[in-house]
Every structure is written in C-alpha cells, then in structure tokens.
Design a protein around this motif. Structure first.
Motif, PDB file in Angstrom:
ATOM      1  N   SER A  47      27.253  26.281  21.880  1.00  0.00           N
ATOM      2  CA  SER A  47      28.142  26.677  20.790  1.00  0.00           C
ATOM      3  C   SER A  47      29.059  27.818  21.211  1.00  0.00           C
ATOM      4  CB  SER A  47      27.294  27.098  19.582  1.00  0.00           C
ATOM      5  OG  SER A  47      28.082  27.714  18.603  1.00  0.00           O
TER       6      SER A  47
ATOM      7  N   VAL B 150      33.046  31.450   7.040  1.00  0.00           N
ATOM      8  CA  VAL B 150      32.134  32.564   7.325  1.00  0.00           C
ATOM      9  C   VAL B 150      31.401  32.307   8.647  1.00  0.00           C
ATOM     10  CG1 VAL B 150      30.076  33.791   6.519  1.00  0.00           C
ATOM     11  CG2 VAL B 150      31.844  33.122   4.879  1.00  0.00           C
ATOM     12  N   ASP B 151      30.895  31.074   8.798  1.00  0.00           N
ATOM     13  CA  ASP B 151      30.191  30.733  10.033  1.00  0.00           C
ATOM     14  C   ASP B 151      31.141  30.736  11.226  1.00  0.00           C
ATOM     15  OD1 ASP B 151      27.800  30.452   8.719  1.00  0.00           O
ATOM     16  OD2 ASP B 151      28.011  28.298   8.416  1.00  0.00           O
TER      17      ASP B 151
ATOM     18  N   ARG C  56      21.517  32.766   6.223  1.00  0.00           N
ATOM     19  CA  ARG C  56      20.441  32.044   6.902  1.00  0.00           C
ATOM     20  C   ARG C  56      19.125  32.817   6.832  1.00  0.00           C
ATOM     21  NH1 ARG C  56      24.954  30.255   8.793  1.00  0.00           N
ATOM     22  NH2 ARG C  56      25.070  28.017   9.167  1.00  0.00           N
TER      23      ARG C  56
ATOM     24  N   GLU D 183      27.973  15.756  15.235  1.00  0.00           N
ATOM     25  CA  GLU D 183      27.314  16.177  16.473  1.00  0.00           C
ATOM     26  C   GLU D 183      27.821  17.551  16.918  1.00  0.00           C
ATOM     27  OE1 GLU D 183      27.474  13.168  19.471  1.00  0.00           O
ATOM     28  OE2 GLU D 183      26.516  14.472  20.961  1.00  0.00           O
ATOM     29  N   ILE D 184      29.139  17.737  16.837  1.00  0.00           N
ATOM     30  CA  ILE D 184      29.711  19.031  17.246  1.00  0.00           C
ATOM     31  C   ILE D 184      29.201  20.141  16.326  1.00  0.00           C
ATOM     32  CG2 ILE D 184      31.850  20.356  17.413  1.00  0.00           C
ATOM     33  CD1 ILE D 184      33.271  17.774  18.199  1.00  0.00           C
ATOM     34  N   LEU D 185      29.173  19.843  15.030  1.00  0.00           N
ATOM     35  CA  LEU D 185      28.720  20.861  14.077  1.00  0.00           C
ATOM     36  C   LEU D 185      27.243  21.188  14.293  1.00  0.00           C
ATOM     37  CD1 LEU D 185      30.489  19.752  10.776  1.00  0.00           C
ATOM     38  CD2 LEU D 185      31.116  21.632  12.283  1.00  0.00           C
TER      39      LEU D 185
ATOM     40  N   VAL E 269      25.684  21.486  17.051  1.00  0.00           N
ATOM     41  CA  VAL E 269      25.572  22.485  18.120  1.00  0.00           C
ATOM     42  C   VAL E 269      25.743  23.892  17.527  1.00  0.00           C
ATOM     43  CG1 VAL E 269      26.607  23.344  20.248  1.00  0.00           C
ATOM     44  CG2 VAL E 269      26.368  20.881  19.888  1.00  0.00           C
ATOM     45  N   ASP E 270      26.782  24.049  16.705  1.00  0.00           N
ATOM     46  CA  ASP E 270      27.018  25.354  16.073  1.00  0.00           C
ATOM     47  C   ASP E 270      25.890  25.721  15.117  1.00  0.00           C
ATOM     48  OD1 ASP E 270      29.377  25.696  17.420  1.00  0.00           O
ATOM     49  OD2 ASP E 270      30.619  24.866  15.822  1.00  0.00           O
TER      50      ASP E 270
ATOM     51  N   SER F 190      27.264  35.306   7.729  1.00  0.00           N
ATOM     52  CA  SER F 190      26.817  34.013   8.253  1.00  0.00           C
ATOM     53  C   SER F 190      25.328  34.044   8.576  1.00  0.00           C
ATOM     54  CB  SER F 190      27.623  33.675   9.506  1.00  0.00           C
ATOM     55  OG  SER F 190      27.059  32.593  10.193  1.00  0.00           O
ATOM     56  N   LEU F 191      24.880  35.141   9.157  1.00  0.00           N
ATOM     57  CA  LEU F 191      23.458  35.264   9.477  1.00  0.00           C
ATOM     58  C   LEU F 191      22.655  35.636   8.248  1.00  0.00           C
ATOM     59  CD1 LEU F 191      23.432  37.056  12.922  1.00  0.00           C
ATOM     60  CD2 LEU F 191      23.221  34.631  12.394  1.00  0.00           C
TER      61      LEU F 191
ATOM     62  N   LEU G 191      32.295  27.461   5.472  1.00  0.00           N
ATOM     63  CA  LEU G 191      32.377  27.207   6.917  1.00  0.00           C
ATOM     64  C   LEU G 191      33.151  28.318   7.616  1.00  0.00           C
ATOM     65  CD1 LEU G 191      33.016  23.358   7.045  1.00  0.00           C
ATOM     66  CD2 LEU G 191      30.893  24.568   7.512  1.00  0.00           C
TER      67      LEU G 191
ATOM     68  N   LEU H  93      26.476  19.179   6.909  1.00  0.00           N
ATOM     69  CA  LEU H  93      27.422  18.320   7.610  1.00  0.00           C
ATOM     70  C   LEU H  93      26.893  17.839   8.960  1.00  0.00           C
ATOM     71  CD1 LEU H  93      30.734  20.211   6.797  1.00  0.00           C
ATOM     72  CD2 LEU H  93      29.903  18.093   5.794  1.00  0.00           C
TER      73      LEU H  93
ATOM     74  N   LEU I   7      19.155  29.572  15.378  1.00  0.00           N
ATOM     75  CA  LEU I   7      18.394  30.332  16.376  1.00  0.00           C
ATOM     76  C   LEU I   7      18.622  31.831  16.204  1.00  0.00           C
ATOM     77  CD1 LEU I   7      18.917  28.267  19.659  1.00  0.00           C
ATOM     78  CD2 LEU I   7      16.762  28.660  18.450  1.00  0.00           C
ATOM     79  N   GLN I   8      19.876  32.215  16.003  1.00  0.00           N
ATOM     80  CA  GLN I   8      20.202  33.623  15.811  1.00  0.00           C
ATOM     81  C   GLN I   8      19.461  34.191  14.606  1.00  0.00           C
ATOM     82  OE1 GLN I   8      21.716  34.428  18.780  1.00  0.00           O
ATOM     83  NE2 GLN I   8      23.107  35.704  17.604  1.00  0.00           N
TER      84      GLN I   8
ATOM     85  N   ASP J 286      22.811  24.736  15.119  1.00  0.00           N
ATOM     86  CA  ASP J 286      21.587  25.080  15.857  1.00  0.00           C
ATOM     87  C   ASP J 286      21.653  26.517  16.367  1.00  0.00           C
ATOM     88  OD1 ASP J 286      20.482  22.660  15.448  1.00  0.00           O
ATOM     89  OD2 ASP J 286      20.840  21.869  17.455  1.00  0.00           O
ATOM     90  N   TYR J 287      22.812  26.884  16.904  1.00  0.00           N
ATOM     91  CA  TYR J 287      22.952  28.251  17.417  1.00  0.00           C
ATOM     92  C   TYR J 287      22.763  29.278  16.300  1.00  0.00           C
ATOM     93  CZ  TYR J 287      25.008  32.524  19.142  1.00  0.00           C
ATOM     94  OH  TYR J 287      25.204  33.842  19.461  1.00  0.00           O
ATOM     95  N   LEU J 288      23.410  29.019  15.168  1.00  0.00           N
ATOM     96  CA  LEU J 288      23.300  29.963  14.047  1.00  0.00           C
ATOM     97  C   LEU J 288      21.857  30.063  13.566  1.00  0.00           C
ATOM     98  CD1 LEU J 288      26.546  28.903  12.152  1.00  0.00           C
ATOM     99  CD2 LEU J 288      26.149  31.078  13.326  1.00  0.00           C
TER     100      LEU J 288
ATOM    101  N   ILE K  95      27.556  23.992   6.800  1.00  0.00           N
ATOM    102  CA  ILE K  95      27.540  23.357   8.117  1.00  0.00           C
ATOM    103  C   ILE K  95      26.259  22.557   8.323  1.00  0.00           C
ATOM    104  CG2 ILE K  95      26.629  25.416   9.278  1.00  0.00           C
ATOM    105  CD1 ILE K  95      28.264  24.675  11.696  1.00  0.00           C
TER     106      ILE K  95
ATOM    107  N   HIS L 251      24.412  29.575  24.917  1.00  0.00           N
ATOM    108  CA  HIS L 251      24.276  28.413  24.051  1.00  0.00           C
ATOM    109  C   HIS L 251      25.600  27.638  24.063  1.00  0.00           C
ATOM    110  CE1 HIS L 251      23.714  26.054  20.402  1.00  0.00           C
ATOM    111  NE2 HIS L 251      22.441  26.319  20.506  1.00  0.00           N
TER     112      HIS L 251
END
Lengths: 464, 464
Positions: free
Chosen positions: B266, B228-229, A270, A224-226, A228-229, A266-267, B226, A151, A235-236, A231-233, A148, B264
C-alpha cells in the motif's frame, strides 16, 4: 474458457492451498461450485490435496432439491470424491432464530462446512464465488454506503475459507461447464430470495457495461487494489491497539486521551472499531458518525460526560482516559438511619457503619483511619443517616471557606463518575457531616469547646 | 432549501475561508454558481471577506453566451461585487493544444481564475461543485477503474480552490435560486460536450435511486470517508519518501532495495507514485500493474535489468538500490588507435590516453597510480587501440586462473550498468590488455624476463 494457469495463479498469489491440504469443497450443484470441484480435482496430484464434498439441501424447493443432491452425489461418484449431504430446514431455523432466509441459509451452510471440515480434519473450505460475485458485492456495498473495508468486497481467503475462482468470470465458468459436459443444475442462488443481488446482476451490471464493457473486471480490480490499502490500515490500527488499549475488565477497555489526540482519524476509527469488536464481537457497529461524536466528546474534555453507542457500549471520558464499557450501570441508591452503638449494613456497597459517643478527655486523640472520624456531637441536629448523593447536595469540606456543590467536590477529588454513587454520605437532619473516605464537614469538626465526641466508623466488607 | 448553517459548517469544517479573505468566485451564470455567489455575499460581514466575480465566456453558444455574461454582470451590479468577464475561444485553444473541448475549457477557466486572483491579490478561488457532482464523479471514476484516491472524488479544498457548496444537493440549490428569485441561466454544463457525465446524471443516478433513494448523499459520504483514509496513506508515504528517496540528479532518484522490501505494498505504490511525480510531474502515470512488475524486478535481484515505465521513466536495480531515471541512455561507442608518445583524445568520455616504452632497469618501480600501468612490451601483438566494450569480450584479470567474460568481471566489480560503456579498454590485435581503472591482463604482466616495458597512462579531463 478458464485457463487452468489463471486459477493456479490465484491459488499461489493468495496462498490458498498448501501442499498436502485436505479441502472441503462446498458444492450446491450449480455451475460455479461444479466447476470449482472439477478444477480442484484436476489439481489433486499437483498440490497433493485430498477433496471432500459438502452439499446442503436447503429444502426450499422440494423435489428439485432432492435432484440437486442426487446430481452432486453422482458427480462425486464419477470423480471418486467422498460426498457429505445434509438436509436441513432453513425456513424453520430462520423462524426460530429471527433471521432472514438468506441469513439463516448462510449460517447453516457455514456451520455444516465447518462440521465436515472438523470431522475429516480439513485445513481449508473451498467456496465458489467468482469475479461477477465480487463486482456485484462491491456495487451492493457501495449503494448501501460503506468505507474502504466494505469496498474490498469478497476476499480470496479469510481464515480457512478459500475462493479459488474469485478471479474467474461467470461467463468463463459457464463455458467451462459446457465444454466439459458437466450439465450443472440451475444455480440455486437464482432461486434463493436474494432479490436485491439478482437485480444488481440482471439490471445494474448490464447498464454499467454500456459505460465500460469490462465493468466486472474493473470493479473486481478496484476491490483488489482497495484491499491492499485496507489491509495496511488494519495492520496499523492493530499495532496501535496493542500499544494504547488497556483491558481493565472483560467489559471495560480504556485508552489514553493523549494517545488519541495524536492519532490520524483514519486510524482512530479503526481503533474504535477494534475496541467495539473486543467488547461486543462486531467492529461494524461503530460508524463514521460515532467517531465524530467521540472526537467531539474528547475535544470538550469533560470528565463524566458519557455517550451511548450501539449494542450497549457506553463511552465516557475520565480525566486522561477514554473508557469504553458495556457495564450496565445499575443505579445505586441507598438511605439508612444509623443506630447508636450498632452496625448498619449498606448492602448496596457491601459496607457497614456504626457510631458511638464518648466524653472528651484531655488525652483525646483524633482517629487516624480514613474510615473513622470524630465530630462534635452537640452540633448534630436530629438523627443520623447514611445515604448516597442526590441532585443538589452541598457540603462544607473541612478547612475550606464555605460550602460547595458535592458534584464539584467530587470533580476536584477526581473521583470516577461511576464511583460517585457508591460513596456513603453521613448526614444529620440538615447537613452532610462526612463524605466517607474523604473529608468531614467543617461545621461539625471538634473545637476547643467540644465536650461530647461522636465517632463514626465505616467498614468495607470486601472490595466491590 | 439550503440551510445557511450547513454551508457555514462546511466552510468551518474544511477551513475554506479565513477571516479577511479576498475570494474570486467563479460564476458561469448557472444555478450552482449563482447560488454560491449569493450565499457568499450573505457571509461578507460574518467572515469579513471581499468578493470578486470571474466569468468566462466559452464561446460555445454565440448569442446565448453573450446573454450569460450580461446576466452575471447585472447580478454583480445588484450585489455590488466587482465582475471580471473574459471572452475566449475554447475550440481554437483546444485545437492548438490537442485537447478535448472539455479539457481545454477547464484549463482556460482555471488559468483565468488564477489570473484574476493574482490581479486582485485574492487568497481563495470559490467554485460551485455540489453534492451531486461529487456523487457523479465518484461513479465516473469507479466505472473507469480507480483506487482509493480516485474514489475520494472532488475535494472541499485543494490549495487555493474552495468548494463551499460541496455538501449541498443540486435540488436544494435549485430551490434556493427559485426562493430568491435569482433566475439563473441554463446550466452551461448541460450544454458542454461532457456527454458522459450527463448520462451518469440523467440515467445512472436515477437508476441507482431505485436501490437507495439517498444514493447521492450515500456516495458523497463514501467519498468523504475514503478521503480520510487516502489522506493518511499519503501522509505515511510522504514521510517514507523523505527517509528513503535520494535525489542523485534532477532526473535520477534512488531508493534502497532493503527499505523497499520492508514496505507494505500500500505504501510502496504511493512511494513509487511520488517518485514518478518528482520525475515527470504526474503521479498517476504509475498504476498498480507497474508496481507488480517492479516488485517482480526487485524479487529477482538482478543488477542491470531494467524496465520501461510510462512517460520515459526507466527503472533498474543496481546492487542495493532501485534507480528511477528519465535519462535517455545515449549509447556510447568509441574506438581509437593509440600513437606512441602522443595523446589520443577520447571525446566520448572526455579523457585522453598515451603510451611510451622504456628499457627495464634494476631500479624499475611499478607505477602506483590507478590510471598508469606497466606491461611487457614484447608480448604485445600488432598495434594498440582504446575502445569500449563489445558483446562477447573476454579478459584474464591479473592474478586469476584464466579468462572470464568481461561482463561477469564488471558484475563482480559492482560497476553500474550505465557506467560500463564508458570504461576504456586497451587492446592489442588479440586481447584486452587493460580495463582502465581496473586490472591489467595477466598475460601482459611484467615478469623477470621482461626487458622492454610499455607504460600506458589514462587521464580524465574532468568528471563526467
């Protein structure tokens, strides 16, 4: 044509400009950057900004490059904007640093922009990426393979770099230039050796327009939509990083396995990437496949098993912890004969050792120190030596019913794998008689029949 | 060629099959589904599974369709698997239900599979999507425009539908069929009117292979990463949904604006989509642009302002809450003259009202009920009536210094917008004398000079 409100909308939505900013505008002389400068110039009063232009002569094209510089200089004169022009030999730099021309060009450009920015005390550096660049970048990343984050393509803002034209199509930019009679130079990027991107622009995008005439806008919207997601991931993951990760040394991070097991993959990926970033400065070195290997390592729950990740990162489990390190494990190996009544230095571990013999007396007291032990001297066969472990070592720990593998003994004692090579072993010709700092051998213990007592002392000179 | 271990790896990684499962295998007769059946047949003992084949004759191609059915029947005979074949008129169903042939075909197929599955008591339905389908779907969604969820493309498992071949390329499937001399029928999908997908397969994928020869695997890998996220984000949103969303009625959900402001974007878009799913059964109806409109609505903090979303969803803020509803707001409107000493019914709000007049006595006590009030009868001008609000109504609330707009009075009293039309107003020929359930008019209050007292009583017959 560009609607000025659209650019302002971008600026405000992404907080690109603060009132009173000084902004370095990167101007190659091509349509994108000329349009960017022209538009920002129109906004000078509204945002109370001050502009500076930075133009880098890449020296790819001889006389044409000179003309580009002259054009930018003239444009700045007309707009009454201060202009910084620097000439630099990109091919030379590329060669010297082992970079591609494209990479070297990018590095030098941003170094130059930052240099000007610092000199004039600017808060922002404005670059002229547009909506088509955005769509092309997303496609390039998609074709190469990405998650993500890849992308999300180009960001409107990253630190002090801002991209006010990122929502504007190339077509609108070209129309704007024509309308304002700006006569920009041929876009440099077309002549730079970025063949791959040109192919995407000239062949793939038109092919995709057959499926969706608005493919450029559609792809940019997806980016742009991705974002947002993404960024949230991020931050988490950063929150969890702060909670779970412990920096034991500059090149050694640990995290509790129990914490990892509860994390969503997912986390986890990261988190691992943040660890990599901290250790080697690049989060991208860890890919999805590495995470899968890591998960396998954790699930096996084997202390001491290590895996090698890119850029010299080693990961191993150590009881409740997962340890990431870039320490190069210098293989420690030593073996020294001991000399009676003298110190023998073990430089590898910064320690020294000596032994002496005493006759048993009725008032004999066992040494109480961890690093001083007593043995039955008459049982010693041959000479004494100090060495570190080797494959196949066995040992009969005091009080146990027989020998066991030294490796298993270390595991039982929960000794870190990377410390095991550094533990001195005292041996005679046949056996390990003492694992220094741990137990002595049951075979050499003082019994009621012991008459002569061997005392061995180890001394750590300073903590390693 | 297909490595059986690879399929088993897919099955185990995504928990597609439990020991002892009964599985309905959807077999068109094309290479994908024939290969799927053949492979699952090899795994019968290992997983202790029982297979049933379901074949739907789409009636697109007359005699050829008959031959497909015969082929599938014969194959099942050879493998000793029970085979269910059903013939159905897809074009007719499509016409009757206003669907495209492709949609109708898909609906009917899955209806049929579910029917067989129920009949035989199967736990799973296996369908034969492969890695190329995965890559093609991702591209189709990308071209159409989508977020992360769309890019996760086809899932290995969704409820009882499983896709054991999703990690296998079409080429490997075709090789497998050749090697086992299976001679599958021409793939139906090539002949179904899904032109768009065929174009992606036959033109776009080969074009992308020029950039990356492994584009199919690369895109499928991206879909998997993707997912997973996307799964994590969905889980987060579902947790928050449980905490924040209150279902007031079947078609009315509320969530606290304070809670939203901390979320958020998202998660917010996912939360809104879950609300949409709950209200109208489809989360996809809410797009990113709707969320931006919603955020705008919330930030304005205007009670009573509403916006219309797709599929009849109305959203409006109501003080601390955001209200999502599919209630069609039937405009309530009523106006009835009151008759002394008699009840007047207000059927629109299921209430009734009456008034009577008494002479003032020294022991007069003000009514204490909210729905029974006393007024100075001699100030009343003309007849009394009960009606609901109209544009421009003004009113002098008891104890205040003058009149105010009724609308403002409602806002001050924090009365829900959708309740305002249902509040009875008692009026004489000139003024509102009582907002029932709220204050009376200051102009009509009992004073020391009052001699005749008007008593009005409202009665709610049952809660609406």
């Amino acid at each position: 044509m560009i609607d000025l409100d659209k650019v302002k909308n971008t600026i405000e939505k992404h907080q690109l400009i603060d009132l009173g900013d000084k902004i370095v505008v990167a101007v190659s002389g091509g349509p994108d950057s000329v349009c960017l400068l022209h538009i920002l110039h129109k906004l000078i009063n509204e945002y109370n900004i001050k502009l500076y232009v930075a133009h880098l002569n890449h020296n790819f094209r001889g006389i044409e490059a000179q003309q580009d510089a002259q054009y930018v200089n003239k444009l700045c004169d007309e707009l009454n904007v201060m202009c910084f022009i620097k000439s630099i030999n990109v091919p030379k730099y590329a060669k010297e640093h082992g970079l591609s021309l494209e990479e070297a060009g990018r590095v030098l450009r941003y170094l130059f922009f930052e240099e000007i920015s610092e000199n004039v005390g600017a808060q922002k550096i404005a670059v002229a990426h547009n909506l088509n660049d955005q769509a092309e970048t997303l496609l390039m990343r998609l074709i190469r393979g990405t998650g993500i984050q890849g992308l999300t393509a180009i960001h409107h803002r990253r630190h002090n770099i801002i991209r006010p034209l990122l929502d504007i199509t190339r077509r609108d930019i070209e129309d704007y230039c024509r309308f304002h009679l700006l006569q920009p130079r041929l876009d440099h990027t077309n002549l730079q050796p970025i063949y791959h991107r040109n192919k995407i622009r000239l062949q793939l995008i038109p092919a995709l327009e057959e499926y969706n005439p608005n493919i450029v806008e559609t792809l940019a919207k997806t980016a742009e939509i991705l974002k947002v997601d993404s960024d949230y991931l991020d931050l988490q993951a950063e929150d969890i990083y702060k909670i779970l990760i412990k920096k034991e040394k500059a090149n050694r991070l640990t995290l509790p396995i129990q914490g990892i097991n509860k994390l969503h993959p997912s986390l986890l990926i990261r988190l691992m990437r943040l660890v990599a970033e901290n250790l080697v400065g690049k989060r991208e070195v860890l890919e999805y496949k590495h995470i899968q290997i890591l998960l396998h390592l954790i699930s096996k729950d084997i202390t001491g098993k290590s895996i090698q990740l890119p850029m010299g990162i080693t990961v191993y489990t150590n009881y409740e912890k997962l340890i990431f390190t870039t320490e190069t494990e210098e293989k420690v190996s030593f073996s020294y004969p001991l000399i009676r009544d003298s110190y023998t230095n073990i430089s590898e571990i910064n320690g020294r050792i000596r032994y002496y013999i005493i006759n048993r007396k009725d008032d004999f007291q066992f040494p109480k120190e961890a690093f001083k032990k007593a043995f039955d001297w008459d049982i010693i066969k041959g000479g004494l030596l100090v060495r570190n472990r080797k494959e196949g070592d066995r040992f009969w720990p005091l009080g146990m019913k027989g020998t066991k593998k030294l490796k298993d003994y270390f595991i039982d004692c929960k000794i870190d794998r990377h410390k095991r090579d550094r533990i001195p072993l005292i041996c005679d010709d046949e056996e390990i008689i003492w694992v220094v700092g741990h137990r002595i051998s049951d075979l050499y213990k003082i019994t009621k029949d012991t008459t002569r007592i061997l005392i061995i002392e180890f001394e750590q000179l300073n903590n390693v």
